[in-house]
Design a protein around this motif. Sequence first.
Motif, PDB file in Angstrom:
ATOM      1  N   TYR A 157     -11.729  11.842 -34.938  1.00 51.71           N
ATOM      2  CA  TYR A 157     -11.296  11.134 -34.020  1.00 51.71           C
ATOM      3  C   TYR A 157      -9.789  11.379 -33.913  1.00 51.71           C
ATOM      4  O   TYR A 157      -9.300  11.784 -32.569  1.00 51.71           O
ATOM      5  N   GLU A 158      -8.853  11.636 -34.706  1.00 52.10           N
ATOM      6  CA  GLU A 158      -7.478  11.823 -34.512  1.00 52.10           C
ATOM      7  C   GLU A 158      -7.434  13.241 -34.437  1.00 52.10           C
ATOM      8  O   GLU A 158      -6.645  13.917 -33.616  1.00 52.10           O
ATOM      9  N   PHE A 159      -8.442  14.232 -34.789  1.00 57.56           N
ATOM     10  CA  PHE A 159      -8.288  15.647 -34.659  1.00 57.56           C
ATOM     11  C   PHE A 159      -8.589  15.932 -33.009  1.00 57.56           C
ATOM     12  O   PHE A 159      -7.941  16.796 -32.761  1.00 57.56           O
ATOM     13  N   ARG A 160      -9.344  15.334 -32.341  1.00 55.25           N
ATOM     14  CA  ARG A 160      -9.486  15.526 -31.093  1.00 55.25           C
ATOM     15  C   ARG A 160      -8.483  15.227 -30.576  1.00 55.25           C
ATOM     16  O   ARG A 160      -8.161  16.008 -29.166  1.00 55.25           O
ATOM     17  N   LYS A 161      -7.578  14.197 -30.794  1.00 59.96           N
ATOM     18  CA  LYS A 161      -6.502  14.000 -29.709  1.00 59.96           C
ATOM     19  C   LYS A 161      -5.198  14.849 -30.069  1.00 59.96           C
ATOM     20  O   LYS A 161      -4.606  15.319 -29.152  1.00 59.96           O
ATOM     21  N   ASP A 162      -5.177  15.264 -31.515  1.00 59.16           N
ATOM     22  CA  ASP A 162      -4.232  16.099 -31.930  1.00 59.16           C
ATOM     23  C   ASP A 162      -4.324  17.596 -30.983  1.00 59.16           C
ATOM     24  O   ASP A 162      -3.344  18.207 -30.907  1.00 59.16           O
ATOM     25  N   VAL A 163      -5.388  17.898 -30.816  1.00 61.10           N
ATOM     26  CA  VAL A 163      -5.615  19.354 -30.325  1.00 61.10           C
ATOM     27  C   VAL A 163      -5.031  19.411 -28.894  1.00 61.10           C
ATOM     28  O   VAL A 163      -4.123  20.398 -28.702  1.00 61.10           O
ATOM     29  N   SER A 164      -5.111  18.230 -27.870  1.00 65.06           N
ATOM     30  CA  SER A 164      -4.423  18.382 -26.629  1.00 65.06           C
ATOM     31  C   SER A 164      -2.881  18.176 -27.103  1.00 65.06           C
ATOM     32  O   SER A 164      -2.134  18.828 -26.347  1.00 65.06           O
ATOM     33  N   THR A 165      -2.604  17.352 -27.799  1.00 69.11           N
ATOM     34  CA  THR A 165      -1.191  17.175 -28.287  1.00 69.11           C
ATOM     35  C   THR A 165      -0.527  18.514 -28.709  1.00 69.11           C
ATOM     36  O   THR A 165       0.710  18.895 -28.463  1.00 69.11           O
ATOM     37  N   TYR A 166      -1.216  19.076 -29.669  1.00 67.22           N
ATOM     38  CA  TYR A 166      -0.665  20.501 -30.094  1.00 67.22           C
ATOM     39  C   TYR A 166      -0.414  21.389 -28.855  1.00 67.22           C
ATOM     40  O   TYR A 166       0.377  22.223 -28.808  1.00 67.22           O
ATOM     41  N   ALA A 167      -1.571  21.384 -28.126  1.00 71.82           N
ATOM     42  CA  ALA A 167      -1.322  22.486 -26.822  1.00 71.82           C
ATOM     43  C   ALA A 167      -0.039  21.939 -26.012  1.00 71.82           C
ATOM     44  O   ALA A 167       0.441  23.141 -25.818  1.00 71.82           O
ATOM     45  N   GLU A 168       0.032  20.991 -25.785  1.00 74.35           N
ATOM     46  CA  GLU A 168       0.988  20.616 -24.998  1.00 74.35           C
ATOM     47  C   GLU A 168       2.374  20.733 -25.810  1.00 74.35           C
ATOM     48  O   GLU A 168       3.510  21.162 -25.099  1.00 74.35           O
ATOM     49  N   LEU A 169       2.370  20.532 -27.142  1.00 75.21           N
ATOM     50  CA  LEU A 169       3.828  20.787 -27.821  1.00 75.21           C
ATOM     51  C   LEU A 169       4.240  22.060 -28.026  1.00 75.21           C
ATOM     52  O   LEU A 169       5.416  22.302 -27.550  1.00 75.21           O
ATOM     53  N   ILE A 170       3.096  22.925 -28.394  1.00 76.71           N
ATOM     54  CA  ILE A 170       3.803  24.406 -28.459  1.00 76.71           C
ATOM     55  C   ILE A 170       4.059  24.955 -27.147  1.00 76.71           C
ATOM     56  O   ILE A 170       4.933  25.882 -26.897  1.00 76.71           O
ATOM     57  N   PHE A 171       3.469  24.600 -25.975  1.00 76.41           N
ATOM     58  CA  PHE A 171       3.821  25.037 -24.562  1.00 76.41           C
ATOM     59  C   PHE A 171       5.339  24.455 -24.424  1.00 76.41           C
ATOM     60  O   PHE A 171       6.230  25.372 -24.115  1.00 76.41           O
TER      61      PHE A 171
END
Length: 297
Positions: A157-171
């Motif tokens: 559940y947390e991983f699914r949210k972290d994927v989008s957060t990580y993509a946004e963060l590295i950009f």
Amino acid sequence: MAGDPGGTSSGADVTDDQGTGTSGGTAGTGGMTARTLTALLLGAMLLFGIVRITANVYSYIADRHGTGVEVAASTAWMLEGTALAAWVIMLVPCWFTVRTIRPPRFGLPATVLIHALLVIPVSLGHIALMVAFRTAAWWLTGGSYHFGSPEGDPVLYEFRKDVSTYAELIFILFLVQWLVARYAAPPAEKPAPATLAVGDGSITHHLPIAEIEHVAAAGNYVEIAWRGQRLLHRATMTGIEEELMSAGFARIHRSRLVRRDAVRRVVTHKSGDFDVEMESGETLRGSRRFRGNLETG
């Protein structure tokens, strides 16, 4: 539920000088260092993250209320705050990851693939920190924290949210690093204007070649037309031609050179000889033998 940081001129013999500019470099126009700029940009990211978790807090309370479960605002703030705090710490490895794994060091496809794989350990690290912070927060408030989720496995559940957060963060981190790199890059220095050293007794004039209008033979000297003046320079026409040819000068007569971009008009006579009107208004005679020199080079 988890928040994120959001995702001197003195006479004819002196060349005019210009002071060094301060429009770039590590200090920039306002004296701000690259390190200060980085801190300000990261601070802006944190501020944006706080704004986002504020929205998440009240959204979470409203969603739970819709299901018949009342959640205290303090609880919602601890949930979102610990998630944000965990991402703030994960910014450190993410910063160095983005600085290392990026084009052109890696091709774009390879960069995307590597970051797609890195999201797994980054997410696990975020989850571990978040759970540790929540456990400590609940313990300090006299309670106990149970790691769970509204649906399914809490890690997934947390991983699914972290994927989008990580993509946004590295950009965002890529943009921050790009902006800082551009800000910190030293300004391109203008090349010093090419000059011609002309001796005049004990004085040596350094004439900007781009300001010399034309040169004429004068016995063992050449006469240089510069800023309405005539300066004698001990040199041969052949020697001065070799020195000035690469600077846009052309021979129009066996005894005369002109700077091409100072020519305003060329009038050709029936004999093939021609007159050259210069930017100063002076008219010079050219020989048909050298007519083509004004059209080449």
